[in-house]
Motif scaffolding. Structure first.
Motif: not given
Lengths: 104, 104
Positions: B10, B53-60, B63, B68, B70, B73, B75, B102
């Protein structure tokens, strides 16, 4: 090493205007927002806990709407708020996946 | 049970117009497309293999840019095509994560 999020949940929000079906036609946007809001209100949002994420096409369109929960790698479909509630309460809170909503 | 995708990657593509920094300011859109295209050209795209995959905000955000992978897990951050190539060749093809990229 433990996972940055205990459960990282991705909602497919892809919208197709023609041809193949898509998750966006099944209320995915509204139910992703519902799940995110409920997780926040339960105090479960954040590092070490749960992240409810937006995602592009997860490429299981015909089985949609779909979500995937990592690191478990468990896929679900859903219809409405009661299905989302069951996934949250049973799986994300209780640790017990919801067999009736799982995709193979 | 094996994972639907052996590696599900993602890319955070979130764009913020003000305030916190965001992955979109670090060429995330272009490099997600690059990764997807390279995985396809290697014949690695699809069920049982790899999904980029495209993803919205992963909230990091601070950084970022972040991805990420999977179900591992793991990053990563990245700068350019050579970092993406190293993640693909070493981790997704070779099974050996790229320690220098990483995130903790």
């Amino acid at each position: 090493m433990s996972s940055y999020y205990a459960h990282h949940v991705f909602f497919c929000l892809n919208r197709r205007e023609e041809g193949r079906t898509c998750c966006a036609r099944h209320d995915a946007e509204r139910l992703q927002a519902y799940a995110k809001s409920r997780i926040k209100s339960l105090g479960l949002a954040g590092q070490g806990k749960v992240r409810i994420n937006r995602a592009g096409c997860l490429d299981r369109c015909e089985e949609g709407p779909v979500i995937v929960v990592y690191p478990e790698g468990i896929w679900y479909t859903y219809v409405d708020e009661s299905d989302i509630d069951e996934i949250i309460d049973s799986h994300l809170v209780g640790g017990k996946p919801v067999d009736r909503l799982r995709l193979p």
